[in-house]
Design a protein around this motif. Structure first.
Motif, short mmCIF file in Angstrom:
data_model
loop_
_atom_site.label_atom_id
_atom_site.label_comp_id
_atom_site.label_asym_id
_atom_site.label_seq_id
_atom_site.Cartn_x
_atom_site.Cartn_y
_atom_site.Cartn_z
N PHE A 124 50.72 32.39 79.76
CA PHE A 124 51.67 33.05 78.84
C PHE A 124 52.44 32.00 78.01
O PHE A 124 52.61 32.16 76.81
CB PHE A 124 52.68 33.93 79.61
N LYS A 125 52.90 30.96 78.68
CA LYS A 125 53.66 29.94 77.95
C LYS A 125 52.79 29.23 76.92
O LYS A 125 53.19 29.01 75.77
CB LYS A 125 54.27 28.92 78.94
N ARG A 128 52.10 31.50 73.86
CA ARG A 128 53.23 31.60 72.92
C ARG A 128 53.39 30.31 72.12
O ARG A 128 53.57 30.34 70.91
CB ARG A 128 54.53 31.90 73.69
N GLN A 129 53.30 29.18 72.81
CA GLN A 129 53.47 27.91 72.10
C GLN A 129 52.33 27.69 71.10
O GLN A 129 52.54 27.20 69.99
CB GLN A 129 53.55 26.75 73.09
N HIS A 131 50.66 29.95 69.42
CA HIS A 131 50.88 30.73 68.20
C HIS A 131 51.98 30.12 67.33
O HIS A 131 51.88 30.08 66.11
CB HIS A 131 51.22 32.19 68.55
N GLN A 132 53.02 29.63 67.98
CA GLN A 132 54.11 28.98 67.22
C GLN A 132 53.58 27.79 66.43
O GLN A 132 53.90 27.61 65.28
CB GLN A 132 55.19 28.48 68.18
N ARG A 139 54.19 35.96 67.13
CA ARG A 139 53.37 36.49 68.23
C ARG A 139 53.97 36.09 69.58
O ARG A 139 53.93 34.92 69.95
CB ARG A 139 51.95 35.93 68.14
N PHE A 140 54.52 37.07 70.30
CA PHE A 140 55.07 36.75 71.62
C PHE A 140 54.76 37.79 72.69
O PHE A 140 55.01 37.58 73.87
CB PHE A 140 56.60 36.56 71.52
N LYS A 141 54.19 38.94 72.31
CA LYS A 141 54.00 40.02 73.29
C LYS A 141 52.64 39.91 73.98
O LYS A 141 51.67 39.44 73.39
CB LYS A 141 54.08 41.38 72.60
N GLY A 175 58.71 41.89 76.39
CA GLY A 175 57.51 41.50 75.66
C GLY A 175 56.21 41.73 76.42
O GLY A 175 55.17 41.22 76.00
N THR A 215 52.84 40.69 66.18
CA THR A 215 53.74 40.35 67.30
C THR A 215 52.97 40.13 68.61
O THR A 215 53.57 39.77 69.63
CB THR A 215 54.80 41.46 67.54
N ALA A 217 50.67 38.32 71.20
CA ALA A 217 50.16 36.97 71.50
C ALA A 217 48.85 37.03 72.29
O ALA A 217 47.94 36.24 72.05
CB ALA A 217 51.20 36.21 72.31
#
Ligand code: PLP
Length: 451
Positions: A124-125, A128-129, A131-132, A139-141, A175, A215, A217
């Motif tokens: 998960f981490k 998210r990173q 996509h950032q 994108r975080f969900k 999320g 939104t 991920a």
């Protein structure tokens, strides 16, 4: 350490006074079993009672108990070099990563942790990173399925779709969203399994649109839902989910914590389907649970986005024990055993035998469905075959107790979703002998006849 039979009651007393057990209600007259030893598929308690462990502990002792070469691999590594933090490297970690990559068909980077929950948190981490750093910070969900389990830590539990595992621990992480699982047994009357599975996969797409596609991920799912009730999808389902992920730029995370390492009759469960996941998590059978170890395998091009020199662009995640040298050495030896004894093929063969022999149980008035993949089986019990009303907790418990009385430990999908805890589960060591399998079959036939 051998313990005299007379010590049993004092051991139980001490246990009762000091040990808080996992996911077990306190029942005065039902103390935990104190297990002393294991050999092959069999475990022995302190009173000398032997049981065939039809659940491989918690779906994890894939090569069976009592493997001296695993103990020796750990011993040798501990003597040579007991601990190296994974900020640095060591030989077993390097060799194991190469081996796992081979088994996955190549193209992944291997990140080590301690448990299945940890491996999913890392996924998960990372997602998210990624996509950032890939220009899509919105994108975080994460999407997953109701009834599926992904771990006990706050993030992994948020992804879990089992309300009873979450009840009283909420609120969890925001999320994390859920869609219906593919439960072909309970599909609408008149609908084909294939159409039903397509419909269920499309639920992901609907959710993505409702939530706003930019939104999302990732989607996390097991190749088949295991602990939630052995819900085996039609291949079209899994392939459609990958197609949806690709269409919307969403990472597909496949949780192989139970399905990995031969359990389903292939090295990894997702290899039954025509998919190449973006991230794969694994634990349990990786070491056959002789030592704790888990892995998050990540597509190399995702890893590339973490290699740039911008500030804070590396993955800032560490865990002390992840990639422990002895655990990696045990994993390597465990994989050697799986290969040498052809346990993946054996899983397929024994699973087919189990399904064929137990097919006659489908006629039983309290058996609604029998399903599985490889050496992994679920028997869905019902009160009424017509209405598919789930079997009562008492009926399920009495069946499990009857098996235990005959010397066979089986499981069930406990504490998942109210009204859906009626699936008996079997996940025996892949190293079971032909006699062991005969024993499992004969006990199940006997207890169902007497039910
Ligand atoms: N994912 C799946 C599919 C699992 O079955 C489990 C545990 O049973 C986990 C993740 C969590 O693994 P662990 O208990 O090692 O944290």
């Amino acid at each position: 350490m051998k313990t005299a039979k007379t010590d049993v009651s004092s051991l139980i007393e001490k246990d009762r006074a000091n040990v808080w057990h996992h996911i077990s209600p306190y029942i005065e007259e039902k103390p935990p079993m104190v297990i002393q030893s294991g050999q092959g598929a069999w475990i022995t308690d302190h009173q000398g009672n032997r049981y065939l462990d039809g659940m491989s502990g918690l779906w994890c002792v894939n090569v069976g108990y009592g493997r001296e070469e695993l103990a020796k691999a750990a011993y040798d590594q501990m003597v040579e070099m007991a601990y190296v933090p994974m900020t640095q490297s060591h030989v077993p970690a390097i060799e194991l990563a190469e081996k796992l990559n081979d088994l996955l068909g190549g193209g992944y980077m291997i990140f080590y942790s301690n448990s299945g929950s940890d491996a999913n948190e890392v996924a998960f981490k990372l997602a998210r990173q990624f996509h950032q750093q890939n220009g899509e910070p919105s994108r975080f969900k994460f999407l997953s399925r109701h009834r599926a389990y992904h771990g006990s830590s706050m993030g992994a539990l948020s992804a879990t779709g089992q309300a009873l595992r979450k009840f009283k621990y909420e609120p969890l992480a925001p999320g994390f969203l859920h869609v219906s699982p593919p439960d072909s047994y309970r599909r609408p009357a008149g609908m084909s399994v294939e159409d039903y599975n397509i419909m269920r996969a499309e639920e992901f797409e609907q959710k993505i649109i409702w939530e706003q596609k930019e939104t999302i991920a990732g989607i996390i799912m097991e190749p088949l839902i295991t602990g939630g009730g052995i819900l085996t999808p039609h291949p079209v389902y899994v392939e459609k989910v990958q197609e949806i992920c690709r269409k919307y730029g969403i990472l597909l995370i496949i949780d192989e914590v139970i399905c990995g390492f031969g359990r389903t009759g292939k090295y990894f469960g997702h290899q039954h389907f025509g998919i190449k996941p973006d991230i794969i998590t694994m634990a349990k059978g990786l070491t056959s649970a002789y030592l704790p170890l888990s892995v998050t395998a990540v597509r190399k091009d995702i890893y590339e986005t973490f290699k740039n020199s911008a500030e804070n662009s590396h993955f800032r995640h560490v865990n002390t024990f992840g990639g422990n040298p002895a655990a990696c050495a045990v994993a390597l030896k465990n994989l050697e055993i799986i290969e040498r004894e052809r346990l993946v093929e054996r899983s397929e063969l024994l699973g087919a035998r189990l399904q064929a022999e137990l097919a006659e149980l489908k006629e039983h008035p309290h058996v609604g469905d029998i399903r599985g993949l490889g050496f992994l089986l679920g028997i869905e019990m019902v009160e009424n075959k017509e209405t598919k009303e789930p079997a009562s907790a008492e009926r399920v418990a009495s069946l499990i107790a009857a098996c235990k009385k005959e010397g066979l430990i089986i499981g069930k999908n406990g504490d998942t979703v109210e009204g859906s805890n009626n699936v008996l589960t079997l996940s025996p060591p892949l190293s079971c002998t032909d006699d062991d399998v005969e024993f499992i079959i004969s006990v199940l036939k006997k207890v169902f006849t007497e039910l």
